[in-house]
Scaffold this motif. Structure first.
Motif, mmCIF file in Angstrom:
data_model
loop_
_atom_site.group_PDB
_atom_site.id
_atom_site.type_symbol
_atom_site.label_atom_id
_atom_site.label_comp_id
_atom_site.label_asym_id
_atom_site.label_seq_id
_atom_site.Cartn_x
_atom_site.Cartn_y
_atom_site.Cartn_z
ATOM 1 N N ALA A 222 0.853 -1.180 0.000
ATOM 2 C CA ALA A 222 0.000 0.000 0.000
ATOM 3 C C ALA A 222 0.891 1.232 0.000
ATOM 4 O O ALA A 222 1.705 1.414 0.895
ATOM 5 N N GLY A 223 0.760 2.038 -1.010
ATOM 6 C CA GLY A 223 1.588 3.229 -1.110
ATOM 7 C C GLY A 223 2.997 2.968 -1.593
ATOM 8 O O GLY A 223 3.785 3.890 -1.718
ATOM 9 N N ALA A 224 3.342 1.719 -1.845
ATOM 10 C CA ALA A 224 4.718 1.450 -2.252
ATOM 11 C C ALA A 224 4.810 0.797 -3.627
ATOM 12 O O ALA A 224 5.885 0.680 -4.187
ATOM 13 N N ARG A 225 3.708 0.346 -4.144
ATOM 14 C CA ARG A 225 3.704 -0.218 -5.497
ATOM 15 C C ARG A 225 2.519 0.375 -6.230
ATOM 16 O O ARG A 225 1.443 0.538 -5.657
ATOM 17 N N ASP A 226 2.754 0.643 -7.478
ATOM 18 C CA ASP A 226 1.714 1.248 -8.287
ATOM 19 C C ASP A 226 1.201 0.175 -9.243
ATOM 20 O O ASP A 226 1.679 0.053 -10.358
ATOM 21 N N PHE A 227 0.258 -0.625 -8.791
ATOM 22 C CA PHE A 227 -0.254 -1.702 -9.639
ATOM 23 C C PHE A 227 -1.062 -1.118 -10.792
ATOM 24 O O PHE A 227 -1.842 -0.199 -10.602
ATOM 25 N N ALA A 228 -0.861 -1.704 -11.962
ATOM 26 C CA ALA A 228 -1.564 -1.194 -13.137
ATOM 27 C C ALA A 228 -3.063 -1.396 -12.970
ATOM 28 O O ALA A 228 -3.507 -2.405 -12.432
ATOM 29 N N ASN A 229 -3.839 -0.415 -13.431
ATOM 30 C CA ASN A 229 -5.289 -0.556 -13.399
ATOM 31 C C ASN A 229 -5.710 -1.647 -14.387
ATOM 32 O O ASN A 229 -5.125 -1.791 -15.454
ATOM 33 N N PRO A 230 -6.736 -2.433 -14.028
ATOM 34 C CA PRO A 230 -7.024 -3.656 -14.788
ATOM 35 C C PRO A 230 -7.387 -3.471 -16.262
ATOM 36 O O PRO A 230 -7.299 -4.421 -17.017
ATOM 37 N N ILE A 231 -7.772 -2.289 -16.688
ATOM 38 C CA ILE A 231 -8.132 -2.157 -18.105
ATOM 39 C C ILE A 231 -6.887 -2.350 -18.979
ATOM 40 O O ILE A 231 -6.972 -2.630 -20.166
ATOM 41 N N SER A 232 -5.718 -2.228 -18.375
ATOM 42 C CA SER A 232 -4.485 -2.441 -19.142
ATOM 43 C C SER A 232 -4.343 -3.894 -19.586
ATOM 44 O O SER A 232 -3.473 -4.216 -20.375
ATOM 45 N N ASP A 233 -5.199 -4.787 -19.102
ATOM 46 C CA ASP A 233 -5.183 -6.169 -19.586
ATOM 47 C C ASP A 233 -5.564 -6.276 -21.057
ATOM 48 O O ASP A 233 -5.229 -7.245 -21.727
ATOM 49 N N ILE A 234 -6.327 -5.310 -21.538
ATOM 50 C CA ILE A 234 -6.895 -5.439 -22.879
ATOM 51 C C ILE A 234 -5.824 -5.192 -23.934
ATOM 52 O O ILE A 234 -5.065 -4.232 -23.877
ATOM 53 N N ASN A 235 -5.770 -6.088 -24.884
ATOM 54 C CA ASN A 235 -4.785 -6.017 -25.947
ATOM 55 C C ASN A 235 -5.217 -5.006 -27.001
ATOM 56 O O ASN A 235 -6.284 -5.140 -27.594
ATOM 57 N N SER A 236 -4.403 -4.013 -27.233
ATOM 58 C CA SER A 236 -4.820 -2.946 -28.143
ATOM 59 C C SER A 236 -5.007 -3.440 -29.584
ATOM 60 O O SER A 236 -5.744 -2.853 -30.355
ATOM 61 N N GLU A 237 -4.369 -4.541 -29.923
ATOM 62 C CA GLU A 237 -4.476 -5.090 -31.275
ATOM 63 C C GLU A 237 -5.885 -5.630 -31.579
ATOM 64 O O GLU A 237 -6.270 -5.798 -32.717
ATOM 65 N N ASP A 238 -6.639 -5.922 -30.539
ATOM 66 C CA ASP A 238 -7.974 -6.493 -30.727
ATOM 67 C C ASP A 238 -9.054 -5.431 -30.865
ATOM 68 O O ASP A 238 -10.224 -5.746 -31.005
ATOM 69 N N ILE A 239 -8.642 -4.178 -30.737
ATOM 70 C CA ILE A 239 -9.663 -3.136 -30.681
ATOM 71 C C ILE A 239 -9.949 -2.546 -32.047
ATOM 72 O O ILE A 239 -9.048 -2.147 -32.768
ATOM 73 N N GLU A 240 -11.229 -2.545 -32.382
ATOM 74 C CA GLU A 240 -11.662 -1.946 -33.637
ATOM 75 C C GLU A 240 -11.826 -0.434 -33.442
ATOM 76 O O GLU A 240 -11.360 0.362 -34.236
ATOM 77 N N SER A 241 -12.492 -0.082 -32.345
ATOM 78 C CA SER A 241 -12.661 1.342 -32.071
ATOM 79 C C SER A 241 -12.937 1.555 -30.587
ATOM 80 O O SER A 241 -13.377 0.645 -29.895
ATOM 81 N N MET A 242 -12.630 2.754 -30.121
ATOM 82 C CA MET A 242 -12.995 3.140 -28.768
ATOM 83 C C MET A 242 -13.780 4.445 -28.858
ATOM 84 O O MET A 242 -13.277 5.438 -29.367
ATOM 85 N N SER A 243 -15.018 4.417 -28.383
ATOM 86 C CA SER A 243 -15.837 5.630 -28.368
ATOM 87 C C SER A 243 -15.813 6.216 -26.979
ATOM 88 O O SER A 243 -15.979 5.486 -26.003
ATOM 89 N N VAL A 244 -15.609 7.500 -26.914
ATOM 90 C CA VAL A 244 -15.675 8.153 -25.616
ATOM 91 C C VAL A 244 -17.006 8.871 -25.525
ATOM 92 O O VAL A 244 -17.283 9.786 -26.294
ATOM 93 N N LEU A 245 -17.862 8.401 -24.633
ATOM 94 C CA LEU A 245 -19.128 9.080 -24.385
ATOM 95 C C LEU A 245 -18.874 10.032 -23.235
ATOM 96 O O LEU A 245 -18.643 9.607 -22.114
ATOM 97 N N LYS A 246 -18.889 11.302 -23.552
ATOM 98 C CA LYS A 246 -18.463 12.269 -22.547
ATOM 99 C C LYS A 246 -19.636 12.681 -21.681
ATOM 100 O O LYS A 246 -20.600 13.211 -22.164
ATOM 101 N N GLY A 247 -19.493 12.440 -20.437
ATOM 102 C CA GLY A 247 -20.473 12.990 -19.513
ATOM 103 C C GLY A 247 -21.774 12.224 -19.502
ATOM 104 O O GLY A 247 -22.032 11.362 -20.324
ATOM 105 N N PRO A 248 -22.601 12.570 -18.542
ATOM 106 C CA PRO A 248 -23.819 11.808 -18.294
ATOM 107 C C PRO A 248 -24.828 11.854 -19.433
ATOM 108 O O PRO A 248 -25.619 10.947 -19.582
ATOM 109 N N ASN A 249 -24.811 12.882 -20.257
ATOM 110 C CA ASN A 249 -25.798 12.948 -21.339
ATOM 111 C C ASN A 249 -25.688 11.751 -22.244
ATOM 112 O O ASN A 249 -26.645 11.100 -22.577
#
Lengths: 1083, 477
Positions: A222-249
């Motif tokens: 705790a406070g001594a290691r910066d574990f990667a957030n789990p979304i980093s598991d996803i392989n970028s080669e498999d991604i067709e697109s990433m849409s950013v839906l901004k905000g609650p609307n």
């Protein structure tokens, strides 16, 4: 108007019941009607769909006959064939491209349809909430998309980093070092205490991105290691697109967790492939340090200008001192740690810190197979990621397998599956922060500048005795890197099964169940003999996470008449999330070198925690379109959450938005103005609490002499908790000018988050350190601008400029009762606060005592006085963010350059504070020695309790007293207003600064050369002969250069974790630059 | 028709599932990780352990009060010894005192009232009073009447030091009345193993301590308190076997000093006390002080040297505390028999009682030396010295000097008594940062400035600047 209204309403009501009848009648008629079409005279249209710029065939493009459900897709060669009747309109749609419509004139073969990459205008198709593809023009809110080429070529170990500088309104804070977490925030922080990161969805299924940091009460990490957030598991080669839906609307349909926006990830599919579509991708990149503090190389270890090594823990002259206030590095002969008591030259090793680091290298190799026929399509991919970090002995690797498929069981019933298995493992993640047993930068910031790092590489001598430059507080840095390791293994399976049934034309039912499951195990070893932990320790920390989302949905699409179209859907979702943490620590090992939990001197310290959360939801949405230029969208959702008390468990939230295409509505056809759209909307999103926040509980700690110990948990909970609410309004304007060579998109938004569930810090005099309340309003308003130009566009050469700019202003409007501040985090005496009336994330710390004129008050001993009252020293959130991408396409070459800027905001730098205290930084040179402007002085009778007396440089002192030449006078005034004239030795002078946090708060502004990509697509005629369908090679550099920054010695873009306590830097790992090579081959 | 059927089916399914879902939602939010109820004996153990740890631990003892009273000194990182502190330096006593000590004890009191177990209530009140004394001694005005009751007081006000002491005296009287050796027994008592009569003595001894604290300001009240104890027929801690102390065990329940010396080497014994013990040939010297590793001499370190000057003395040529204090099982002394005797001597000297001040003073020295197992003959030799004799013309000097020696290691109590009695007369740290002054209080935790600002500001307005040099109410002169 008001006179007409009642009448209008009645008419509407009548229409509604009419509509119901009409629907039922249609339901019966439509099948008859479509059956008739089959009898009409048909022709066959066939051809190829290609990309306009490159001429490369596009597979998987959907070709449909407008107004019917008939359609087909292009195969891997981009070829298609469809039966239609003359005057039918073919609609050719592919995500990321501008849709086209072609009217059938007759039998046609070899038709070439060129699709143009969509550039924020006209008929671009995007993925929206619940994975519904919509034409962007119909949306009343802002969506921005990254395509596969934006992500996969310039690969990042952490997927989140791919957004930096590319999407307006998105703030990414990169990992420290080369491994670790990255934080992403869309449109500012909307929740005072909660998670402000967006919800991630892969092919319709929410996936977890919670950074499990370790339980602070026991975990060594705790406070001594910066574990990667789990979304980093996803392989970028498999991604067709990433849409950013901004905000609650944009995200209202996802409910609770989408208040901070949504990132929708769509994976590549096998659709349209023919034969074995094999793609091979190989990426190799190298990383090196981007920023390292500027160290001084004039003075070495010690104090008072003296040093002599005996045992490194005080046996010699200042040899236990871990600071660099020692003798000049002038080659004088002194016993040192590596000289066995023999005096050897005391000289600088300017690169001693840099030389500790290696060149990191990352290999990323993947292969995918895709195939399709009439009934079935699939894609399988395997990817291997292997990284050796810049810190010795640090590494991580990932194996990812992804399989997805679609099977048309009957013409009406389709089954889709998706399964992604990821095994991430790291033998050792780099140590960060300030823990003696693991930190990398701690002992380089408390350091002897003379140390020859190469002499430390063998960290044990022939007799097995540890070798280090200092033995009072530190272990050898290589010992720490090789012996005190933190291993992590995460096994993750993300999958879903989806059934789609076309009930009748226009009406379909959809059922989907998806799961995200992982176990994350960490093994934390601290070796015997580690300084500060003489018996070593061993810890096993394990997390098991599971989330299931099961959803049923009905969709109905209909052209009501020639003017109106209607899309409605309704459905329900059941979500169950469980998280289990089990952490065990053997705090002192019984025997050396054996890392098991039973090898323990003391009783094991254990912690376990289990949470379960269930949320039931019902939702619906409708889109009413008018003549393809005006759209009205309405959504509604109701959640029932297990984490809220029965009375407040159910909460409802709606949204409404609309868009109007001015150019089409007013029939503007001009070469100058191609496209103009107005959009706007309002939405509300509710949010529940974390589990078990209602009833106070008592915890246990290890028994004392057979007596169990129980205590009240430190947060006072609230049995009447209510859901929190975020209200948001937004408006936008889009323009396409000069044949779409100028593209403009403006968004304005105003978000109020109210009734927030806050775990408020309270005075511990209440008996608790926190109290859970509903309270707090935070307002965020801002604007986002995207501006694209195409200054040059010829057949062979295109120059595109794409810029984005965003500015968010936040204000904490209220907290709870009379409470004025909420503590987001702290480092030493600096706190990060959410204070009423201030922007979110203000830095609050100690400051110099000043008089009315602003001059610093100096104590009688010559050191600066510190005010007993802490002050607001700035806010960490930036004033604005911007990015500019220049991309040049010349024939088959493509070059793009991304520069991004983060302007405003403050950062407190612990590295600068500590480095000033210890005298290792170059900034501590002024005044040290006559050559650096230091004053000469002596103490009468060498009594240091007397006041220092100045003498001219080079002259002797009366009575033969020792003359020093490192005198500095602190610039300030005494309490009586007279100028300070007391000479301080440099060490005291610089140390005097470190009690004022104010002195180490800097402007966090930076401009970075974020990315350069140079790609080349090999010509078809070359590659065909060797059996290839496509081949591209590229060279990519990321994080290449900090063009401008204002904080010395560190990279201002540093996240210690993904929480809200940003703006604090303390002994973080230096950032890295990456240069890589990418090869992509399609067979 | 078809569509309608489907709608009806779906609606029905949704309705049915909603009904069955309610129970599932209820069940999901039952916390499986912690208990919703507490046991008084478990709360008691936790409260004693947490309080003793912080009282005897680094921030309040080794790194502050022991330095101020010059029992200990720093050999490395000498900033604290030079009175250089920040407003996070003194957070521990406050945070642990309230959120681990007082809140647990309040819970015990609540449960004892409900269950009709007054002995738990009495014990809790005694411990709570001790904690409030520690806090007001250190900071001055502190939350008392509104402390530890979050449902009513989210922003607790600070009571004046006078009100805290008077409140504590009333609480201790309540405790005395509640404690009954023949009542329901208590468990989890790691201080007195369930001996209610010892708790009653401890309660009276604390009343005596507080009476003297306020003696310079409120002599009449102080006299009344002591008289009341006599009228009640109450007794004080009356033997070294009745000392209120927590006997630590082995790791992980070892003494905080032992725990710290396991991994760090920052502290030495102060030159001031080493020289004093040596000068008067005090038999406690080898108990309090270890010989320097290299020289085998008793060498203290002057307080408040610059880091470089301290390091120059050499870690191996200066004395650590004695092995008695470094042992894992060393006790944390909360109130000793000798302190009680010194207090009684002072009460007599002030005329609050008719006891013999000189005799009690002599017994107090006996008790202190016996506490460390000094042989009777050595005690007699020591007491025969002129500089140890009781000086009836200046009881503050005699008692102040001897109490200071007897309280070795009990930094917070030694710090309070040194401020009150003004003896021994200590010289400020060599390179002190307070313009020639010495600390006479702790700074409030910095977090109070951000999360309880109005109460904090009111306390500062009443008491004076939130500085180390601001004198507290009880500290006359």
């Amino acid at each position: 108007m008001h006179l007409v209204q009642p009448d209008f309403r009645r008419k509407n009501l009548k229409n509604l019941s009419m509509f119901k009848l009409y629907k039922i009648v249609l339901g019966v008629l439509i099948p008859l009607f479509t059956a008739q079409i089959a009898f009409a005279q048909s022709v066959t249209v066939s051809g190829t769909v290609t990309e306009k710029n490159t001429g490369v065939a596009i597979p998987g493009v959907s070709i449909s006959i407008k107004g019917t459900t008939q359609g087909t897709q292009t195969n891997t060669d981009g070829k298609f064939s469809i039966s239609a009747k003359p005057s039918d309109v073919l609609r050719i749609v592919s995500i990321g491209y501008t849709a086209r419509e072609i009217t059938v004139t007759g039998q046609t073969s070899n038709l070439t349809v060129e699709l143009e990459e969509a550039q924020n205008a006209l008929n671009e198709v995007v993925v929206t909430a619940l994975n519904i593809t919509r034409e962007k023009k119909s949306l009343g809110y802002a969506v921005q998309e990254l395509k596969s080429k934006d992500i996969s070529e310039a690969k990042e170990a952490n997927l989140v980093n791919a957004f930096a500088g590319k999407v307006a309104g998105v703030t990414v804070t990169n990992s420290q070092g080369d491994m670790g977490s990255s934080r992403i925030i869309i449109r500012g922080e909307t929740s005072i205490s909660g998670n402000n990161q967006p919800l991630f969805i892969i092919d319709g299924v929410p996936v977890d991105n919670t950074q499990n940091l370790g339980n602070s009460s026991i975990s060594a990490t705790a406070g001594a290691r910066d574990f990667a957030n789990p979304i980093s598991d996803i392989n970028s080669e498999d991604i067709e697109s990433m849409s950013v839906l901004k905000g609650p609307n944009a995200a209202a349909l996802y409910g609770s967790r989408a208040a901070a926006g949504v990132v929708l990830i769509t994976t590549k599919k096998g659709k349209g492939s023919k034969g074995l579509g094999i793609t091979v991708n190989s990426n190799t990149s190298f990383s090196s340090l981007l920023v390292l503090p500027d160290y001084q190389n004039s003075y070495g270890q010690g104090a008072d200008g003296q040093f002599s090594y005996v045992d490194g823990k005080g046996g010699g002259t200042f040899d236990g001192t871990d600071e660099s206030w020692g003798p000049r590095l002038d080659g004088r002969l002194l016993p040192q740690f590596n000289s066995n008591g023999v005096p050897v030259p005391f000289v600088a090793h300017p690169n001693n810190v840099r030389d500790f680091f290696n060149t990191g290298r990352t290999l990323n190799n993947g292969i995918s197979f895709a195939g399709a026929n009439e009934k079935f399509d699939y894609r399988f991919s395997y990817n291997n990621f292997d990284q050796k970090g810049v810190i010795p002995n640090s590494s991580q690797s990932k194996n990812s397998f992804l399989f997805n498929s679609t099977y048309k069981i009957t013409p009406k019933l389709t089954l889709s599956t998706y399964a992604n298995y990821v095994n991430s493992s790291a033998d050792n993640l780099p140590g960060s922060g300030g823990k003696r047993s693991t930190s990398t930068m701690l002992q380089f910031t408390w350091f002897g500048r003379q140390v020859d790092i190469n002499e430390l590489k063998n960290y044990k001598d022939a007799n097995g005795k540890d070798i280090n430059w200092n033995n009072s507080y530190y272990s050898n840095p290589y010992f720490i890197a090789y012996e005190n390791t933190v291993g992590q293994v995460r096994n993750r399976l993300i999958g879903n099964v989806e059934l789609n049934y076309k009930i009748i034309d226009g009406l379909s039912a959809n059922f989907r169940t998806g799961n995200d499951n992982y176990t994350d195990r960490r093994k934390i070893k601290v070796a015997y003999g580690t300084n500060g932990t003489p018996f070593g320790s061993y810890e096993e920390d394990a997390y098991t996470f599971n989330e299931n989302n099961t959803e049923g949905r009905l969709n109905y699409t209909k052209s009501l008449n020639k003017d109106f179209t209607l899309d409605v859907l309704a459905g329900g979702n059941l979500r169950t999330t469980t998280l289990e943490n089990n952490d065990q620590l053997a705090s002192k090992l019984a025997v050396n070198g054996l890392y098991t939990l039973s090898n323990s001197r003391d009783p094991l310290i254990s912690y376990n925690y289990y949470t379960k959360q269930k949320v039931y939801s019902a939702f619906g949405s409708a889109q009413l379109g008018f003549r393809n230029y005006a759209y009205l969208n309405v959504t509604a959702r109701n959640d029932w959450s297990s984490t809220l008390p029965v009375a407040n468990r159910s909460y409802f939230y709606p949204s409404v938005n609309g868009s109007l295409i001015l150019t089409e509505a007013f029939d503007i056809k001009s070469d100058v103005l191609n496209f103009a759209k107005l959009r706007g909307g309002w939405s509300k999103v509710g949010k529940d609490a974390n589990p078990y926040q209602l009833i106070n509980t008592f915890g246990f700690i290890a028994p004392f002499d057979g007596n169990p110990q129980q205590y009240i948990n430190s947060t006072d909970l609230d049995p009447n908790l209510k859901p929190e609410t975020t209200n948001s309004t937004e408006a936008g304007f889009e323009l396409g000018l000069f044949d779409n060579r100028v593209r403009f998109d403006l968004s304005l938004y105003n978000t109020n988050s109210i009734n927030q569930i806050l775990s408020l810090d309270v005075s511990t005099a209440t008996g608790f350190s926190k109290k859970l309340v509903n309270g707090g309003t935070i307002n965020n308003k801002g604007l986002e601008v995207q501006l694209g130009f195409t200054p040059i566009k010829t057949n062979n050469f295109t120059w595109d400029i794409s810029t984005n700019f965003s500015s968010n202003k936040s204000r904490v409007k209220s907290l709870y009762g009379n409470i004025q501040s909420y503590i987001l985090g702290s480092d030493g005496t600096v706190q990060v606060l959410a204070t009423v009336g201030q922007p979110y994330g203000s830095l609050f710390g100690t400051a110099f005592e000043r008089n009315a004129a602003g001059e610093i008050i100096v104590n009688a001993d010559g050191t600066p006085a510190i005010s007993p009252t802490k002050k607001v020293l700035g806010k960490y959130t930036p004033d604005w963010l911007g990015g500019i991408t220049n991309s040049f396409t010349y024939k088959k070459f493509n070059l793009s350059v991304l520069v991004d800027a983060h302007v405003g905001g403050k950062i407190y730098s612990g590295t600068n504070s500590t480095g000033t205290y210890t005298g290792v930084l170059e900034s501590t040179l002024p005044g040290r020695g006559t050559e650096n402007g230091g004053l000469s002085y002596y103490y009468a009778g060498n009594d240091k309790t007397t006041k220092a007396v100045q003498v001219p440089a080079g002259s002797a002192a009366p009575g033969g007293a020792r003359v020093y030449d490192d005198g500095i006078i602190f610039k300030g005034v005494l309490a009586d207003g007279s100028a300070n004239s007391t000479i301080l030795p440099a060490a005291q002078y610089y140390k005097g600064y470190t009690n004022a946090d104010e002195a180490f708060v800097y402007n966090a502004t930076y401009v970075k050369l974020r990315e350069i990509k140079l790609g080349y697509t090999l010509p078809q005629q070359w590659i065909k002969s060797i059996g290839l369908q496509g081949a591209t090679v590229s060279v990519v550099g990321r994080n290449l250069l900090i063009i401008h920054k204002e904080v010395p010695n560190i990279d201002p873009e540093t996240a210690f974790n993904t929480g809200n306590a940003q703006g604090l830097e303390d002994l973080t790992l230096p950032g890295v630059r990456n240069i890589g090579f990418n090869i992509n081959l399609k067979f | 028709m078809k569509i309608n059927t489907i709608y009806i089916l779906i609606t029905a399914t949704l309705l049915l599932s909603t009904v069955s879902c309610k129970k599932e939602l209820d069940d999901s939010n039952v916390n499986p990780n912690a208990s919703e109820t507490a046991q008084p004996d478990y709360l008691l153990t936790a409260a004693i352990k947490a309080s003793a740890d912080t009282y005897w631990g680094t921030t309040n003892n080794m790194n502050s009060s022991l330095l101020f009273v010059q029992h200990w000194a720093k050999i490395q990182y000498t900033d604290p010894d030079r009175y250089i502190y920040t407003n996070t330096s003194f957070q521990d006593l406050w945070t642990i005192g309230y959120s681990k000590g007082i809140i647990n004890l309040n819970q015990m009191i609540k449960q004892a009232d409900a269950a009709g177990t007054p002995n738990y209530k009495g014990v809790a009140l005694v411990l709570r009073s001790w904690l409030f004394i520690l806090m007001t001694d250190a900071y001055g005005d502190v939350p008392y009447s509104e402390a530890g009751d979050i449902k009513q007081y989210l922003l607790p006000k600070y009571d004046t030091q006078r009100d805290v002491y008077l409140g504590v005296l009333a609480d201790l009287k309540t405790a005395q009345d509640a404690l009954n050796p023949t009542g329901t027994a208590i468990a989890g008592d790691i201080l007195y193993s369930g001996s209610i009569s010892n708790w009653k003595k401890f309660a009276n001894s604390l009343r005596l301590r507080v009476a003297l604290r306020i003696a310079d300001r409120e002599p009449e009240l102080a006299r009344q308190v002591i008289a009341a104890i006599q009228t009640e027929g109450g007794s004080y801690i009356s033997a070294n076997t009745e000392i209120a102390q927590l006997n630590y065990k082995t790791s992980p329940n070892q003494n905080p000093i032992s725990n710290l010396f396991d991994t760090r080497d920052d502290y030495r014994v102060s030159k001031t006390i080493v020289d004093q013990l040596a000068a008067s040939n005090d038999p406690r010297l080898p108990v309090y002080v270890s010989k320097a590793a290299e020289t085998q001499l008793y060498t203290g370190v002057p307080n408040g040297l610059l880091t470089a000057d301290a390091a120059a003395l050499g870690l191996t040529r200066t004395s650590k505390p004695g092995s008695y204090f470094l042992a894992p099982a060393a006790p944390a002394v909360i109130m000793s028999y000798s302190e009680v005797l010194f207090d009684r001597a002072e009460a007599a000297a002030r005329g609050f009682t008719g006891e013999n001040a000189a005799g009690l003073y002599s017994q107090a020295i006996d008790a202190s030396l016996q506490q460390y197992g000094i042989a009777t003959s050595d005690i007699a030799t020591y007491k025969a010295r002129a500089d140890v004799q009781y000086d009836a013309s200046n009881y503050k000097k005699s008692i102040g000097n001897q109490k200071w020696i007897a309280l070795f290691g009990q930094g917070l109590e030694a710090f309070a008594e040194w401020r009150r009695l003004d003896y021994p007369q200590l010289a400020p740290a060599v390179a002190g940062a307070l313009n020639g002054k010495m600390p006479v209080r702790f700074i409030y935790p910095g977090t109070e400035q951000s999360i309880n600002p109005d109460s904090y500001k009111a306390a500062v307005a009443h008491q004076g600047t939130d500085a180390l040099t601001t004198k507290l109410w009880f500290d006359v002169n």
